[in-house]
Design an enzyme around this catalytic site. Structure first.
Site, PDB file in Angstrom:
ATOM      1  N   ARG A  49      -4.196  -7.535  -7.737  1.00 46.10           N
ATOM      2  CA  ARG A  49      -3.870  -8.042  -6.394  1.00 46.10           C
ATOM      3  C   ARG A  49      -3.981  -9.553  -6.250  1.00 46.10           C
ATOM      4  O   ARG A  49      -3.866 -10.061  -5.149  1.00 46.10           O
ATOM      5  CB  ARG A  49      -4.748  -7.306  -5.351  1.00 46.10           C
ATOM      6  CG  ARG A  49      -4.392  -5.822  -5.266  1.00 46.10           C
ATOM      7  CD  ARG A  49      -5.309  -4.978  -4.397  1.00 46.10           C
ATOM      8  NE  ARG A  49      -4.904  -3.584  -4.534  1.00 46.10           N
ATOM      9  CZ  ARG A  49      -5.287  -2.797  -5.545  1.00 46.10           C
ATOM     10  NH1 ARG A  49      -6.108  -3.274  -6.492  1.00 46.10           N
ATOM     11  NH2 ARG A  49      -4.874  -1.545  -5.670  1.00 46.10           N
ATOM     12  N   HIS A 135     -12.027   5.201 -13.368  1.00 47.08           N
ATOM     13  CA  HIS A 135     -10.573   5.430 -13.446  1.00 47.08           C
ATOM     14  C   HIS A 135     -10.143   5.805 -14.856  1.00 47.08           C
ATOM     15  O   HIS A 135      -8.979   5.674 -15.215  1.00 47.08           O
ATOM     16  CB  HIS A 135      -9.814   4.177 -12.946  1.00 47.08           C
ATOM     17  CG  HIS A 135     -10.057   3.903 -11.491  1.00 47.08           C
ATOM     18  ND1 HIS A 135      -9.820   2.693 -10.898  1.00 47.08           N
ATOM     19  CD2 HIS A 135     -10.560   4.696 -10.503  1.00 47.08           C
ATOM     20  CE1 HIS A 135     -10.149   2.742  -9.616  1.00 47.08           C
ATOM     21  NE2 HIS A 135     -10.610   3.947  -9.353  1.00 47.08           N
ATOM     22  N   SER A 210     -11.508  -6.449  -5.665  1.00 43.00           N
ATOM     23  CA  SER A 210     -11.120  -6.709  -4.265  1.00 43.00           C
ATOM     24  C   SER A 210     -11.723  -5.641  -3.339  1.00 43.00           C
ATOM     25  O   SER A 210     -11.628  -5.753  -2.124  1.00 43.00           O
ATOM     26  CB  SER A 210      -9.589  -6.705  -4.145  1.00 43.00           C
ATOM     27  OG  SER A 210      -9.081  -5.431  -4.560  1.00 43.00           O
TER      28      SER A 210
HETATM   29  N1  APR Z   1     -13.457 -14.251 -11.744  1.00 40.05           N
HETATM   30  C1  APR Z   1     -13.817 -13.746 -10.526  1.00 40.05           C
HETATM   31  N2  APR Z   1     -12.973 -13.021  -9.747  1.00 40.05           N
HETATM   32  C2  APR Z   1     -11.726 -12.816 -10.230  1.00 40.05           C
HETATM   33  C3  APR Z   1     -11.277 -13.310 -11.475  1.00 40.05           C
HETATM   34  C4  APR Z   1     -12.209 -14.072 -12.244  1.00 40.05           C
HETATM   35  N3  APR Z   1     -11.884 -14.604 -13.440  1.00 40.05           N
HETATM   36  N4  APR Z   1      -9.983 -12.932 -11.657  1.00 40.05           N
HETATM   37  C5  APR Z   1      -9.640 -12.221 -10.560  1.00 40.05           C
HETATM   38  N5  APR Z   1     -10.676 -12.151  -9.712  1.00 40.05           N
HETATM   39  C6  APR Z   1     -10.762 -11.412  -8.447  1.00 40.05           C
HETATM   40  C7  APR Z   1      -9.512 -11.478  -7.591  1.00 40.05           C
HETATM   41  O1  APR Z   1      -9.617 -12.533  -6.658  1.00 40.05           O
HETATM   42  C8  APR Z   1      -9.506 -10.088  -6.918  1.00 40.05           C
HETATM   43  O2  APR Z   1     -10.162 -10.119  -5.663  1.00 40.05           O
HETATM   44  O3  APR Z   1     -10.887 -10.053  -8.847  1.00 40.05           O
HETATM   45  C9  APR Z   1     -10.317  -9.202  -7.860  1.00 40.05           C
HETATM   46  C10 APR Z   1      -9.469  -8.172  -8.582  1.00 40.05           C
HETATM   47  O4  APR Z   1      -9.006  -7.281  -7.593  1.00 40.05           O
HETATM   48  P1  APR Z   1      -7.854  -6.232  -7.947  1.00 40.05           P
HETATM   49  O5  APR Z   1      -6.760  -6.950  -8.679  1.00 40.05           O
HETATM   50  O6  APR Z   1      -7.542  -5.513  -6.683  1.00 40.05           O
HETATM   51  O7  APR Z   1      -8.510  -5.240  -9.018  1.00 40.05           O
HETATM   52  P2  APR Z   1      -9.493  -4.030  -8.713  1.00 40.05           P
HETATM   53  O8  APR Z   1     -10.383  -4.345  -7.554  1.00 40.05           O
HETATM   54  O9  APR Z   1     -10.111  -3.681  -9.993  1.00 40.05           O
HETATM   55  O10 APR Z   1      -8.467  -2.866  -8.279  1.00 40.05           O
HETATM   56  C11 APR Z   1      -8.994  -1.562  -8.153  1.00 40.05           C
HETATM   57  O11 APR Z   1      -6.725  -0.717  -8.028  1.00 40.05           O
HETATM   58  O12 APR Z   1      -4.570  -0.632  -8.835  1.00 40.05           O
HETATM   59  C12 APR Z   1      -5.779   0.011  -8.832  1.00 40.05           C
HETATM   60  O13 APR Z   1      -6.541   1.423 -10.522  1.00 40.05           O
HETATM   61  C13 APR Z   1      -6.335   0.077 -10.228  1.00 40.05           C
HETATM   62  O14 APR Z   1      -8.653   0.014 -10.907  1.00 40.05           O
HETATM   63  C14 APR Z   1      -7.664  -0.660 -10.126  1.00 40.05           C
HETATM   64  C15 APR Z   1      -7.981  -0.558  -8.647  1.00 40.05           C
END
Ligand code: APR
Length: 269
Positions: A49, A135, A210
């Site tokens: 995201r 997951h 997120s």
């Molecule tokens: N350091 C700190 N924060 C980070 C970094 C980093 N290097 N890179 C990204 N982020 C933050 C982003 O700002 C974001 O808020 O990590 C968060 C990642 O959020 P998502 O992309 O939504 O991933 P996640 O929370 O794991 O999603 C949950 O959604 O699509 C499904 O199954 C999939 O397991 C996943 C689930």
């Protein structure tokens, strides 16, 4: 839903916040670390995201479990666009994974609850009985008809040899990686144990999520409701920010490395 990145904190603020986080860790008896895709972006795996993330390029509604089992085109898209090159064997743990593994070596880690399917916490050295993969994982692929299992490496070879949608060699059934797709139930034993650990911990540390996908995103709330402190290390806002004791807007690798260094000094002092 995409989240804009907030400006990371300056080094002095990071140091102050890392000091406070290390203090909470030093005084905690049962630390649960909860990770999302943000802990693996520094290993080169895009998250979902952030701008430029997976759901910025593909529509998640196209990748539900129902569509996967009923539409050959969805299976082709999943294999060719999402899975074929996403988790190559060259992907390695980054400093955030190593810092979390160090927490285990300092005998301060109760467990890691992860939404990631990349197995990087295991590769970094956290023992299997301390990693709860809500997951699932991409390590194995299972035939939905006859149950035969294949190592993902074998299926990847077939994909790179030109197969569009790999099927089961034994019964030509649908092959699916052992991960949870949207619309699919989470592995109930894993979710039950992860929920119990969240409710029993005294410090819950979110790294790189997120916190918008349920039921995983309920876990930080269960921990806080049970009296635990909450640390959130994340580059953008989350729905749990209002209940966090410490929020660190910094990259996971840098923040976690600094925190664990300070913790180790406090423990050896
Ligand atoms: N350091 C700190 N924060 C980070 C970094 C980093 N290097 N890179 C990204 N982020 C933050 C982003 O700002 C974001 O808020 O990590 C968060 C990642 O959020 P998502 O992309 O939504 O991933 P996640 O929370 O794991 O999603 C949950 O959604 O699509 C499904 O199954 C999939 O397991 C996943 C689930």
């Amino acid at each position: 839903m995409l989240f804009n990145r907030e400006k990371p904190v300056d080094d002095q603020t990071l140091d102050r916040l890392a000091e406070r986080a290390a203090d909470l860790m030093a005084g905690a008896k049962r630390i649960v670390v909860f990770t999302g895709a943000g802990v693996s972006t520094e290993s080169g795996i895009p998250d979902f995201r952030s701008p430029g993330g997976i759901w910025d390029r593909f529509d998640p509604d196209d990748f539900t479990y129902q569509k996967f089992i009923s539409e050959a085109e969805t299976r082709r898209k999943q294999w060719q666009l999402l899975w074929k090159d996403r988790l190559t064997e060259t992907v390695q743990p980054n400093p955030a994974h190593h810092a979390i593994a160090e927490l285990h070596r300092l005998h301060k880690l109760d467990c890691v609850i992860t939404q990631n399917v990349d197995s990087l916490h295991l590769t970094a050295g956290v023992p299997e009985d301390k990693v709860f993969e809500l997951h699932g994982s991409m390590r194995r692929v299972t035939c939905l008809q006859c149950g035969r299992q294949y190592p993902m490496a074998e299926i990847k070879k077939r994909l790179h040899a030109g197969e569009d949608v790999p099927d089961c060699e034994a019964c030509h059934g649908i092959l699916k990686p052992d991960i949870v797709l949207f619309g699919e139930m989470l592995p109930d034993r894993v979710l039950a144990e992860a929920t119990s650990r969240a409710e029993k911990c005294d410090l819950f540390v979110v790294v790189g999520s997120s916190l918008v996908v349920y039921p995983a995103a309920l876990l930080p709330g269960y921990a806080v409701d049970s009296g635990a402190r909450l640390i959130i290390i994340n580059l953008s806002e989350t729905p749990m920010d209002g209940r966090a004791n410490i929020i660190i807007r910094a990259k996971a690798g840098e923040a976690m490395t600094r925190i664990i260094q300070k913790l180790a000094e406090k423990m050896s002092g």
